[in-house]
Design a protein around this motif. Structure first.
Motif, PDB file in Angstrom:
ATOM      1  N   LEU A  52       6.954  35.922  36.592  1.00 32.68           N
ATOM      2  CA  LEU A  52       8.163  35.743  35.791  1.00 32.68           C
ATOM      3  C   LEU A  52       7.804  35.965  34.330  1.00 32.68           C
ATOM      4  O   LEU A  52       6.700  35.608  33.908  1.00 32.68           O
ATOM      5  N   ALA A  84      16.181  33.846  38.485  1.00 33.93           N
ATOM      6  CA  ALA A  84      14.849  34.441  38.304  1.00 33.93           C
ATOM      7  C   ALA A  84      13.848  33.733  39.209  1.00 33.93           C
ATOM      8  O   ALA A  84      13.055  34.372  39.908  1.00 33.93           O
ATOM      9  N   ASP A  90      13.414  37.186  32.379  1.00 37.15           N
ATOM     10  CA  ASP A  90      14.549  36.277  32.193  1.00 37.15           C
ATOM     11  C   ASP A  90      15.021  36.383  30.743  1.00 37.15           C
ATOM     12  O   ASP A  90      14.385  35.863  29.830  1.00 37.15           O
ATOM     13  N   ALA A 114      11.985  35.388  42.431  1.00 32.30           N
ATOM     14  CA  ALA A 114      10.523  35.408  42.476  1.00 32.30           C
ATOM     15  C   ALA A 114      10.036  34.798  43.786  1.00 32.30           C
ATOM     16  O   ALA A 114       9.159  35.350  44.460  1.00 32.30           O
TER      17      ALA A 114
END
Ligand SMILES: Nc1nc2c(ncn2[C@@H]2O[C@H](COP(=O)(O)OP(=O)(O)OP(=O)(O)O)[C@@H](O)[C@H]2O)c(=O)[nH]1
Ligand SMILES: [Mg+2]
Length: 441
Positions: free
Chosen positions: A132, A116, A188, A120
């Protein structure tokens, strides 16, 4: 690196094949069996390996085999094309729709949270406004882990303290995203212990409220065939749009990468290649297959060079390099040797990282020009290019029917090459030197 083992084995098979003048049915069968063993050793799913090999065999023995091409090359080409058929021949980009909502899912420890952060950072590099979303409420410190990553990469992390339901977090996050005019949001999710996990229902619920355009399964490349089963199981609950193979740097087998696409029909989108925030790359099938088969064909070039190079002058050259007395005369000799090796374009094509020649005619032409220029020099000039002042340069250009610019370019290239060879010549044998030269990227 992942797939290194397969690479080694495949290249072994090809090397043997190259020795054959003609591919008989039995030599094809042998080669195909070797390829299958290589695939299985790399942990490719049995069925996938079998289908792959049946196809290669059929094509190798089929009518489309051209007599004019060397059999070994033909075989490599067929394997190459079949691999691409499995991986998909082009990189599949993520949807351009904005705001883009991505959902990352996968088993415990697969690398979701790390990925993640990497993703990003990858979007941020492309000047996208990315956030996120901390959706793992199951593991203690999961949120904190994401926050640390976010801080490291300078990316906002949306958290909703006190919230117990990930599906609700998804809902709240969507409101935030709209408010903040976010372009890309990465959710996430919590890890699942195994595919029977009741948490899969929770993931389904997240899918309903998050409504991701991209649902990406993060799978550990090293887990092999288990990972393929996992992908299938996830796919049946939350339709996957892509796979991210993490820890591609670590595993040498990596056969799962071949099985995934064949079994799930879901494309691999990214490879995780390390623990750092930048360690992610777009999955590029052409590149991977090229790497796998060594299409840069270093081995082939070295072999060819070894048989056809004049061994004596190669030794001499290595000695000169060692003494740093390599001069333009040697450069000329070397060009002659290179020309003996066959069509220039083929040769250059075998050297990884070598710029493509527009065509062999141009390549030949420029080699001939170089030859003409060096021939127009006196022996002293050839061994000590430093004496080449403006007047001499003009004379040489006239004498060789070129221009001073051409000559300057040649001298510049010669100096560059000399420097490079010096660097590569770590006192090894000519053979080793050549290998060094060829394996540079
Ligand atoms: N070498 C290597 N390590 C990786 C890669 N991706 C993740 N890791 C490591 O794998 C471990 C687990 O990563 P996480 O991102 O926490 O995994 P997760 O899937 O979020 O784990 P849970 O949230 O507990 O399910 C960490 O030590 C990471 O540094 C990769 O591409 N290469
Ligand atoms: Mg995690």
């Amino acid at each position: 690196m992942s797939l290194d083992l397969l690479k080694e084995k495949l290249q072994g098979v090809f090397k043997t094949l190259r020795g054959y003048g003609k591919l008989s049915e039995s030599s094809v069968a042998d080669a195909v069996r070797e390829v299958r063993l290589a695939l299985l050793a790399a942990d490719v799913n049995y069925q996938v390996a079998k289908e792959f090999c049946d196809e290669v065999k059929k094509k190798s023995l089929g009518a489309e085999v051209l007599a004019s091409i060397r059999p070994g090359e033909q075989f490599i080409k067929i394997v190459h094309d079949e691999l691409l058929a499995i991986f998909g021949s082009e990189t599949k980009e993520l949807t351009p729709n904005r705001p883009l909502r991505i959902l990352l899912c996968g088993l415990n420890g697969a690398g979701k949270t790390t990925t993640a952060g990497k993703l990003a950072a990858w979007f941020k590099k492309q000047k996208q406004h990315v956030v996120l979303v901390a959706g793992d409420l199951a593991r203690p410190a999961a949120i904190q882990q994401l926050e640390i990553l976010g801080k490291q990469a300078g990316i906002t992390v949306l958290t909703f303290p006190g919230e117990k339901s990930p599906a609700r977090v998804a809902e709240l996050a969507r409101e935030e995203i709209a408010r903040l005019r976010v372009e890309v949001a990465i959710f996430d999710a919590a890890g699942r212990l195994d595919v029977e996990d009741s948490l899969l229902a929770e993931l389904e619920a997240v899918g309903k409220t998050w409504e991701p355009q991209e649902t990406l399964l993060v799978a550990d490349a090293a887990t092999g065939q288990t990972a393929v089963k996992v992908a299938q199981a996830f796919h049946s609950r939350v339709p996957l749009t892509g796979l991210i193979l993490s820890k591609f740097d670590a595993d040498t087998r990596g056969g799962a990468s071949l099985s995934f696409q064949r079994v799930t029909k879901v494309p691999i989108r990214f490879l995780g290649t390390g623990e750092g925030i930048d360690a992610i790359e777009l999955f590029q099938p052409e590149r991977l297959v090229g790497r796998l088969l060594g299409m840069g064909d270093i081995v082939g070039l070295v072999e060819k060079a070894q048989t056809e190079f004049d061994a004596v002058s190669t030794e001499k050259m290595a000695a000169k390099l060692a003494k740093n007395s390599f001069d333009l005369q040697d450069f000329l000799d070397q060009i002659k040797m290179i020309r003996k090796l066959g069509p220039l374009q083929n040769l250059l094509g075998m050297i990884p990282g070598m710029p493509k020649m527009p065509d062999s005619v141009d390549g030949e032409k420029s080699l001939r020009r170089v030859e003409a220029m060096i021939r127009s020099m006196t022996l002293e000039e050839r061994s000590r290019p430093a004496v080449l002042n403006a007047r001499r340069r003009q004379r040489i250009a006239r004498g060789s029917g070129t221009s001073v610019t051409d000559l300057n370019e040649l001298l510049h290239r010669f100096e560059e090459m000399k420097k490079m060879m010096q660097r590569l010549n770590r006192g090894g044998s000519p053979d080793k030197m050549l290998r060094n030269l060829m394996s540079r990227r």
